[in-house]
Write a protein that holds these residues in place. Sequence first.
Motif, short mmCIF file in Angstrom:
data_model
loop_
_atom_site.label_atom_id
_atom_site.label_comp_id
_atom_site.label_asym_id
_atom_site.label_seq_id
_atom_site.Cartn_x
_atom_site.Cartn_y
_atom_site.Cartn_z
N GLY A 44 0.80 -1.22 0.00
CA GLY A 44 0.00 0.00 0.00
C GLY A 44 0.83 1.27 0.00
O GLY A 44 0.28 2.37 0.09
N GLY A 45 2.15 1.13 -0.13
CA GLY A 45 3.03 2.29 -0.14
C GLY A 45 3.38 2.74 -1.55
O GLY A 45 3.03 2.08 -2.54
N LEU A 46 4.08 3.85 -1.64
CA LEU A 46 4.55 4.38 -2.92
C LEU A 46 6.07 4.22 -2.98
O LEU A 46 6.78 4.74 -2.11
CB LEU A 46 4.18 5.85 -3.04
N PRO A 47 6.60 3.49 -3.96
CA PRO A 47 8.05 3.30 -4.04
C PRO A 47 8.78 4.59 -4.38
O PRO A 47 8.30 5.41 -5.16
CB PRO A 47 8.22 2.27 -5.17
N HIS A 48 9.96 4.75 -3.77
CA HIS A 48 10.85 5.87 -4.04
C HIS A 48 12.20 5.26 -4.38
O HIS A 48 12.87 4.70 -3.51
CB HIS A 48 10.94 6.78 -2.81
N ARG A 49 12.60 5.31 -5.64
CA ARG A 49 13.79 4.58 -6.07
C ARG A 49 15.06 5.22 -5.53
O ARG A 49 15.22 6.43 -5.51
CB ARG A 49 13.85 4.51 -7.61
N GLY A 50 15.98 4.34 -5.10
CA GLY A 50 17.27 4.77 -4.56
C GLY A 50 17.82 3.72 -3.61
O GLY A 50 17.25 2.63 -3.46
N ASP A 51 18.93 4.03 -2.97
CA ASP A 51 19.49 3.13 -1.96
C ASP A 51 20.27 3.96 -0.94
O ASP A 51 20.33 5.19 -1.04
CB ASP A 51 20.38 2.05 -2.59
N LEU A 52 20.88 3.28 0.02
CA LEU A 52 21.53 3.99 1.12
C LEU A 52 22.74 4.81 0.69
O LEU A 52 23.16 5.73 1.40
CB LEU A 52 21.96 3.00 2.21
N GLU A 53 23.31 4.47 -0.46
CA GLU A 53 24.48 5.22 -0.93
C GLU A 53 24.10 6.29 -1.95
O GLU A 53 24.97 7.02 -2.43
CB GLU A 53 25.51 4.25 -1.49
N ASP A 54 22.83 6.37 -2.29
CA ASP A 54 22.34 7.42 -3.18
C ASP A 54 21.79 8.54 -2.29
O ASP A 54 20.60 8.60 -1.99
CB ASP A 54 21.24 6.84 -4.09
N LEU A 55 22.68 9.42 -1.88
CA LEU A 55 22.31 10.42 -0.89
C LEU A 55 21.27 11.41 -1.40
O LEU A 55 20.44 11.90 -0.62
CB LEU A 55 23.56 11.16 -0.40
N GLU A 56 21.29 11.69 -2.69
CA GLU A 56 20.29 12.61 -3.23
C GLU A 56 18.89 12.02 -3.17
O GLU A 56 17.91 12.73 -2.91
CB GLU A 56 20.65 12.99 -4.67
#
Length: 306
Positions: A44-56
């Motif tokens: 039920g969430g909205l994905p936000h693409r990235g990871d822990l090393e993608d600080l932006e």
Amino acid sequence: MRVFVTGAAGFIGRAVVQELINHGHQVLGLARSDASAELITKAGGLPHRGDLEDLESLKSGARAADGVIHLAFVHDFSNMAKCTAIDRAAIEAMGEAMAGTGKPLVIASGILFLPKGKLTTEDTEPDRNHPFAERGLSADLVYQLSKEKNIRGSVIRLSPTVHGKEDKGFIPALINLARQKGFVTYVGDGSARWPAVHRLDAAVLFRLALEKGTAGATYHAVAEQAIPIKDIMTVIGKHLQLPVESKSLNEAAEAIGFFAHVISSDNPTSSDKTQKELGWHPSQPKLLDDIEANYFSSESKAKYSS
């Protein structure tokens, strides 16, 4: 409240996402892959693409939210210094995006690096000489951000076993080790004690800390404060029909490696302060009952051995 959750597709994260949504919040979940994005969407969430090393990506997620729950962590125990440095950089990036807003930033930490052999509380300082002591530096950073950047930061120290269906943590690892070795082991007289919490109870605590936690606070995700390791191993041995053996620390280390030091850690831990301050009342099955009911069923064998 719109909440940015890192680790949203994980074992604890999925429970947190569901808990938030069930209480009227919207979830923006950090997704590092298509598979993670699908899990977040299904919850039920909205994905936000990235990871822990993608600080932006972390900064933009934090800016777009009314609060942040940070659960993601790189679990590479062979290079703890690198893992904790990545974690601190991620927290700092999100903190920078939230500075001056008074928004909540709740992070997950741990209990294993607290002093051994005595009942610890939310006010107990971590053992700075522990092999995992660097993990505690992330908590220090949150306390600092709370003071200097007007962020309502808090730290939730998780029990070493967060249990429940689909668990892939310490208990399944101990079960798999026993299957491989042909015996179950504990160290000494097996009196070392572990705290434990069910994942669904932990999820409630993260929501409560987000909603009404105090800036700079430490909370304990502990539903049971002192379960003897021997009791855990006895249940595992019974279900696997394997002998349960006492070994010295050195003998256990030779047999099961790193896990010998984990199961010899005596970490009785209280959550009285957490329960009183936040009105948290754990209600899910206790660890031994959960192991009995869910860790050896025909359905769970595939999940826990994968």
